[in-house]
Scaffold this active site. Structure first.
Site, PDB file in Angstrom:
ATOM      1  N   HIS A 482      48.312  51.407  32.762  1.00 19.50           N
ATOM      2  CA  HIS A 482      47.555  50.555  33.678  1.00 19.50           C
ATOM      3  C   HIS A 482      46.671  51.323  34.652  1.00 19.50           C
ATOM      4  O   HIS A 482      46.129  50.726  35.582  1.00 19.50           O
ATOM      5  CB  HIS A 482      48.502  49.687  34.513  1.00 19.50           C
ATOM      6  CG  HIS A 482      49.211  48.637  33.719  1.00 19.50           C
ATOM      7  ND1 HIS A 482      48.741  47.356  33.599  1.00 19.50           N
ATOM      8  CD2 HIS A 482      50.342  48.694  33.000  1.00 19.50           C
ATOM      9  CE1 HIS A 482      49.566  46.658  32.843  1.00 19.50           C
ATOM     10  NE2 HIS A 482      50.552  47.456  32.460  1.00 19.50           N
ATOM     11  N   LYS A 679      42.380  42.002  47.524  1.00 18.03           N
ATOM     12  CA  LYS A 679      43.087  42.903  46.602  1.00 18.03           C
ATOM     13  C   LYS A 679      43.761  43.966  47.449  1.00 18.03           C
ATOM     14  O   LYS A 679      43.496  44.067  48.639  1.00 18.03           O
ATOM     15  CB  LYS A 679      42.116  43.544  45.615  1.00 18.03           C
ATOM     16  CG  LYS A 679      40.843  44.116  46.255  1.00 18.03           C
ATOM     17  CD  LYS A 679      39.869  44.644  45.232  1.00 18.03           C
ATOM     18  CE  LYS A 679      38.971  43.607  44.595  1.00 18.03           C
ATOM     19  NZ  LYS A 679      39.343  43.210  43.269  1.00 18.03           N
ATOM     20  N   ARG A 680      44.622  44.771  46.840  1.00 22.43           N
ATOM     21  CA  ARG A 680      45.224  45.858  47.605  1.00 22.43           C
ATOM     22  C   ARG A 680      44.126  46.750  48.183  1.00 22.43           C
ATOM     23  O   ARG A 680      43.062  46.912  47.584  1.00 22.43           O
ATOM     24  CB  ARG A 680      46.159  46.668  46.697  1.00 22.43           C
ATOM     25  CG  ARG A 680      47.431  45.954  46.336  1.00 22.43           C
ATOM     26  CD  ARG A 680      48.251  45.637  47.580  1.00 22.43           C
ATOM     27  NE  ARG A 680      48.829  46.835  48.128  1.00 22.43           N
ATOM     28  CZ  ARG A 680      50.127  47.160  48.031  1.00 22.43           C
ATOM     29  NH1 ARG A 680      50.978  46.340  47.450  1.00 22.43           N
ATOM     30  NH2 ARG A 680      50.590  48.276  48.548  1.00 22.43           N
ATOM     31  N   LYS A 685      38.787  51.051  45.458  1.00 25.62           N
ATOM     32  CA  LYS A 685      38.321  49.661  45.409  1.00 25.62           C
ATOM     33  C   LYS A 685      37.177  49.419  46.399  1.00 25.62           C
ATOM     34  O   LYS A 685      36.489  48.423  46.340  1.00 25.62           O
ATOM     35  CB  LYS A 685      39.475  48.691  45.691  1.00 25.62           C
ATOM     36  CG  LYS A 685      40.576  48.741  44.623  1.00 25.62           C
ATOM     37  CD  LYS A 685      41.655  47.718  44.906  1.00 25.62           C
ATOM     38  CE  LYS A 685      42.890  47.895  44.038  1.00 25.62           C
ATOM     39  NZ  LYS A 685      42.856  47.112  42.800  1.00 25.62           N
ATOM     40  N   THR A 790      42.175  41.763  37.611  1.00 25.65           N
ATOM     41  CA  THR A 790      42.398  40.442  37.021  1.00 25.65           C
ATOM     42  C   THR A 790      41.940  39.336  37.958  1.00 25.65           C
ATOM     43  O   THR A 790      41.683  38.220  37.506  1.00 25.65           O
ATOM     44  CB  THR A 790      43.886  40.238  36.674  1.00 25.65           C
ATOM     45  OG1 THR A 790      44.674  40.797  37.725  1.00 25.65           O
ATOM     46  CG2 THR A 790      44.235  40.893  35.369  1.00 25.65           C
ATOM     47  N   LYS A 794      40.115  35.211  37.651  1.00 29.43           N
ATOM     48  CA  LYS A 794      40.498  33.982  38.354  1.00 29.43           C
ATOM     49  C   LYS A 794      39.321  33.437  39.149  1.00 29.43           C
ATOM     50  O   LYS A 794      39.108  32.224  39.213  1.00 29.43           O
ATOM     51  CB  LYS A 794      41.666  34.272  39.308  1.00 29.43           C
ATOM     52  CG  LYS A 794      42.885  34.828  38.596  1.00 29.43           C
ATOM     53  CD  LYS A 794      43.881  35.460  39.572  1.00 29.43           C
ATOM     54  CE  LYS A 794      44.868  36.344  38.813  1.00 29.43           C
ATOM     55  NZ  LYS A 794      45.685  37.190  39.708  1.00 29.43           N
TER      56      LYS A 794
HETATM   57  C1  NBG Z   1      46.795  47.985  37.853  1.00 29.95           C
HETATM   58  C2  NBG Z   1      45.307  48.294  37.810  1.00 29.95           C
HETATM   59  C3  NBG Z   1      44.480  47.032  37.690  1.00 29.95           C
HETATM   60  C4  NBG Z   1      44.984  46.204  36.535  1.00 29.95           C
HETATM   61  C5  NBG Z   1      46.474  45.961  36.678  1.00 29.95           C
HETATM   62  C6  NBG Z   1      47.051  45.185  35.518  1.00 29.95           C
HETATM   63  C7  NBG Z   1      48.570  49.572  38.433  1.00 29.95           C
HETATM   64  C8  NBG Z   1      49.222  50.860  38.124  1.00 29.95           C
HETATM   65  N1  NBG Z   1      47.509  49.245  37.737  1.00 29.95           N
HETATM   66  O1  NBG Z   1      43.136  47.365  37.477  1.00 29.95           O
HETATM   67  O2  NBG Z   1      44.935  49.009  38.955  1.00 29.95           O
HETATM   68  O3  NBG Z   1      44.309  44.978  36.476  1.00 29.95           O
HETATM   69  O4  NBG Z   1      47.165  47.177  36.747  1.00 29.95           O
HETATM   70  O5  NBG Z   1      46.758  45.795  34.327  1.00 29.95           O
HETATM   71  O6  NBG Z   1      49.036  48.865  39.295  1.00 29.95           O
END
Ligand code: NBG
Length: 967
Positions: A482, A679-680, A685, A790, A794
């Site tokens: 991920h 988002k975080r 980001k 993601t 949405k």
């Molecule tokens: C996160 C990514 C996102 C991705 C999500 C789900 C982790 C390690 N990765 O870009 O930063 O959408 O995983 O796949 O949290």
């Protein structure tokens, strides 16, 4: 046809044969000796040379950047082709053909040892609970009185929530039990989705929607004088995840159930979820999130499903059955107890399980110590055991590296593997068939140790040879990566492992030994390759690279968006890709339209249903929406639709206006453009870049004449998201945003045109309010750094347009909806590398006057004391622009201006939004899961029969099994 496609086809054909066999009850099955070898050709030995070479020739390693771009395109096209093959099926509505008050009979199960004396019990449990209003009302009040022990005079909305949830759970349980029985009887290949995070969000509405009971419950509660929305609001968010990764897992279990897959989610039941964020003096403060204050009506504690998990101890050699073997002994033991939550699919009677483990002491407490009067010591071990599942580590995309975290990972892995093995052992099938019946998906590397645990049990407890055992492991596991961020890639010091998991360390060395032998054969004398590929990083202290362990020990490795999977092949795992090209694949993420369109934005959902011939089947076949714009074109009904859409969007925006008033005590106007970035908080980001633009916008409006201001597109910029408590810069960015917002919102010249809001404590339930209200959403990560993202999906699904970079899922969204339906800007992934090289070679003077002015505002403390950002700003100016904040700024500003212009023509804007919504079919998590099922897991659906109107019409499943046993 490319080689890869051929392979896929071949595998599919073979799988068909295998699946046919698997449909038969376990005992009848002829173990198919010939098949397993073919089924999953161990790539290393069997690929002819040319095939191994071909992909490399196409893709020549990363030096030539433009060629990389081509690689990605090839990848994306392949993906598209594969997924376009997926058939769509229109299922009838769940209760179609049944009246609300009809008695519905459950499927019948006959076992070899069906006990005649229990006929009465069977008969009483023959029919589903009724779904009419009065029965539902009775069941709610019964729970309030008999389960919650409330008197009728104490009933409040809290009790009504609990009673309602329990009554829904009753209905879930019937379907759940039937599904589990049916799966046991059919004995198909099973999928285990292991994720250390499940960010579920509230469950009540989701359950009602999936069961198609929302209308009945709404009516039932109306008579109690309560609105169902107020009851939904009483539920605490189960927030057992950090961000995208955990939320993805939640979407995926929803889709697995919807697609009738025999699947289990496995995770941890933390007492404390992700912390609650409050803003005090502009700063983030973290409070514990004890989400269980009012209990959890959904979960079922399974006292019959407990496993012991060991830590520390030593490894001894012993003789067993005349064979020398290793035994891991001593140390500490804790007990893993299962807590189950039902996961209903949409429009199906299938209902799966999410099983979360909670740690308990293996022994109550030491009576010895207790008798000696040392009560504290007696209780200490008890406490320590339960610490394991106390709290979720609040890190997103960073590694915590703490011993307790590794304990969590092993605890989770061991309990899950033991559970899978218990289920398997009842089948009495030969070990070599294990991968034909079981498939484990690792959601990132956190549960990697599960594969070592399986290996350990096979070798140490069942005395399989290493080669056979490892082959079983490799054919069972698959791994999803991920992130490409180095700080998030898991590595564990060999020293910690040696203490905590000594036997696992030995086995990791063994895996590495055999693997490196293979590397040596392939690249004789190439020490560099050995170093890069080895599981062990030869640093001080030595580290175990969990991703390498995963890749070596699993069948498929996938990234989560086309660009990300491309980067895994060309950059992060380039050397592995060179060895095993067929191991690598892509499954682009998706989100569930049930929660993210229907629950979050009911007015839009109703509108889409209206224009989909009054059917809501688009909720599980999102591609159906494509027809809507086509029909609007043909029938010239756009104006009519747009007017209705405006009404719907206005309802969503009103909800956010109310939310902001309640949580921030700020009045905002629904007529403003809502620009949202939630988002975080992370450097990559680039919330900071958005904040810089806000400073620019503020300055600009401030300097305008009143006449000029009339032309300004009115806008509220929303931020939301948590910073990891130890991530100082991210916390400073939150503080900066709040300090700037405070000035902007109190400036009488500017605030009638522009406002800034930081929404505290961003979580799933607030996302459901915030996202549908947006007109624009920010997806502005430095290209190449956001694996997928993601929320972008949405947002687009609920009618807002992306301002974003060529990164993650943005790229595929642009392909599907059209590049003119989003606001792209900034450097692409290849240009990013180039600029970073230039920076390293001394490039400076890239800031420019307008950006410098924004920096000056911070450096001169124009908005208040912003000293805490000075060093960072100076670093950016002085060649430290690693995330290209400065290099992308001007392109970003241009995109923002374009948005302001385009937003002025509302009808045109809305048409774009609607077209975009209707082209988002690809981003349903149902498509993602179908892809996993077909191309990675090779599992088929296992659909529970529909209910029947009479006893005789019931479908019967019979089994030779004598007893089914616990789960
Ligand atoms: C996160 C990514 C996102 C991705 C999500 C789900 C982790 C390690 N990765 O870009 O930063 O959408 O995983 O796949 O949290």
């Amino acid at each position: 046809m490319s080689e890869e496609e051929k392979n896929v086809e071949e595998v599919e054909k073979k799988e068909e044969v295998v699946q046919e066999t698997e449909e038969k009850p376990a005992e009848e099955e002829k173990p198919a000796e010939e098949k397993p070898a073919e089924e999953e050709k161990p790539a290393e030995e069997e690929k002819p040379k040319e095939e191994q070479q071909a992909p490399q020739e196409e893709e020549k390693p990363a030096e030539v950047e433009s060629q990389k771009e081509e690689v990605k395109l090839v990848e994306e096209k392949k993906e598209q082709k594969k997924v376009n093959k997926a058939p769509t099926k229109r299922r009838p509505s769940l209760y179609e053909g049944f009246e609300e008050n009809q008695q519905l009979f459950r499927p019948e199960f006959r076992f070899q040892n069906t006990d005649k004396s229990k006929e009465k019990i069977y008969e009483l449990m023959d029919a589903y609970l009724p779904r009419d209003k009065l029965s539902i009302q009775k069941s709610i009040v019964q729970h309030i009185e008999y389960t919650l022990a409330s008197t009728r005079f104490d009933i409040n909305e809290g009790y009504i929530f609990q009673g309602t949830a329990l009554s829904v759970r009753d209905r879930l349980l019937e379907q759940w039990n039937d599904t589990q029985l049916f799966i046991k009887m059919k004995n198909p290949k099973k999928i285990y989705y292991m994720s250390i995070e499940f960010l579920l969000g509230r469950l009540l509405q989701n359950a009602l929607v999936n069961l198609k009971l929302e209308k009945c419950y709404t009516d039932a509660l109306m008579d109690f004088g309560v609105k169902i929305e107020d009851i939904y609001d009483k539920e605490n968010d189960p927030a057992l995840g950090n961000g995208g990764l955990g939320r993805l897992a939640a979407c995926y279990i929803d889709s697995m159930a919807t697609l009738n897959l025999p699947a289990w989610g496995y995770g941890l039941r933390y007492d404390y979820g992700i912390f609650k964020q409050v803003i005090e003096n502009f700063e983030q403060k973290e409070l514990p999130d004890y989400w269980l204050t009012k209990g959890n009506p959904w979960e079922i504690m399974r006292l019959d499903t407990q496993f012991k998990v060991r830590f520390y101890g030593t490894v001894k050699e012993e003789y067993r059955n005349g064979k020398q073997c290793k035994v891991w002994k001593g140390g500490e033991e804790v007990q893993a107890v299962a807590y189950d939550t039902a996961v209903p699919g949409f429009n199906t009677f299938n209902c799966n399980t999410l099983r979360l483990w909670r740690a308990f002491p293996a022994e109550e407490f030491s009576f010895d110590d207790f008798n000696k009067g040392d009560y504290q010591k007696a209780l200490r071990s008890r406490d320590q055991a339960s610490y394991i599942t106390s709290v979720l580590y609040p890190n997103d995309n960073t590694l915590s590296g703490k011993e307790l975290r590794l304990k969590q990972e092993y605890f989770f892995s061991s309990a899950t593997v033991q559970n899978v093995l218990r289920r398997w052992s009842r089948l009495n099938l030969p070990w070599k068939d294990f991968p034909k019946y079981n498939c484990i998906q690792l959601n990132d590397t956190h549960p990697t140790i599960a594969l070592v645990e399986l290996l350990r049990i096979l070798i140490d407890d069942y005395q399989l040879d290493y080669k056979d055992a490892f082959d079983i492991v490799r054919r069972t596991f698959n791994y999803t990566n991920h992130t490409v961020l180095p700080e998030a890639l898991e590595k564990w010091g060999v020293d910690i492992f040696e203490r905590l998991l000594p036997r696992h360390l030995e086995l990791i060395y063994l895996i590495n030994y055999f693997f490196l032998e293979e590397v040596k054969k392939r690249y004789p004398g190439n020490g560099d390759k050995m170093m890069k590929l080895s599981i062990i990083e030869e640093s001080m202290p030595k580290q175990i690279r969990m991703a390498n362990l995963c890749i070596i020990s699993s069948t498929k490795v996938n990234g989560v968006a086309a660009i990300h999977s491309g980067l895994l092949k060309t950059m992060l795992f380039k050397d592995f890709y060179e060895m095993w090209p067929e191991k690598f694949t892509n499954v682009t993420n998706g989100v569930t339209p049930r929660r993210w369109i229907h629950c979050a934005f009911p007015e839009l959902s109703a509108l889409l249903t209206e224009y989909n011939e009054g059917r809501d089947d688009w909720l599980s076949e999102l591609d159906l929406l494509e027809e809507i714009p086509k029909k609007l074109d043909e029938t010239n009904k756009w104006p009519e639709f747009i007017e209705k859409y405006k009404v719907a969007k206005s309802a969503a925006k009103k909800r956010l206006v109310e939310f902001v008033k309640k949580n921030c005590n700020i009045d905002i106007d629904e007529s403003f453009m809502f620009d949202v970035m939630v988002k975080r908080i992370h450097e990559y980001k680039r919330q900071f870049m958005n904040c810089l633009y806000c400073i620019y916008r503020y300055n600009k409006i401030k300097s305008m004449s009143p006449e000029e201001r009339k032309n300004v597109t009115k806008r509220v910029t929303f931020f939301g998201g948590k910073a990891a408590p130890g991530y100082a810069l991210a916390k400073n960015v939150i503080k900066l945003i709040n300090i700037v917002a405070n000035v902007v919102n109190h400036d009488n010249d500017v605030s009638p045109y522009f406002k800034m809001i930081f929404l505290p404590d961003y979580k799933v339930s607030s996302a459901q309010i915030i996202i549908p209200a947006a007109n624009i959403n920010h997806q502005i990560s430095t290209a190449g750094m956001e694996a997928s993202g993601t929320s972008c999906m949405k947002f687009v699904m609920t009618g807002s347009l992306i301002i974003g970079t060529r990164d993650g899922a943005n790229i595929e969204i642009a392909e599907k909806i059209g590049e003119d339906h989003l606001f792209y800007f900034g450097k692409n992934v290849n240009e990013v590398t180039q600029i970073r090289n230039e920076l390293a070679n001394g490039k400076r003077n890239y800031v420019g006057s307008r950006l410098q002015e924004c920096f000056n505002a911070i450096l001169n403390n124009k908005f208040g004391n912003t000293n805490f950002m000075h060093d960072y700003v100076k670093t950016l100016i002085d060649g430290g622009d690693y995330y290209l904040t400065c290099h992308d700024f001007y392109a970003y500003m241009e995109a923002q201006e374009k948005i302001d212009q385009e937003y002025k023509d509302q009808d045109k804007w809305i048409k774009k939004c609607v077209e975009a919504i209707c082209r988002m079919g690809f981003f349903s998590s149902d498509r993602s899961i179908e892809t996993y099922a077909k191309e990675i897991w090779h599992v088929d659906e296992c659909e529970v029969p529909k209910p029947a109107l009479t006893k005789d019409a019931r479908s019967v499943s019979s089994s030779n099994l004598k007893s089914l046993g616990d789960e």
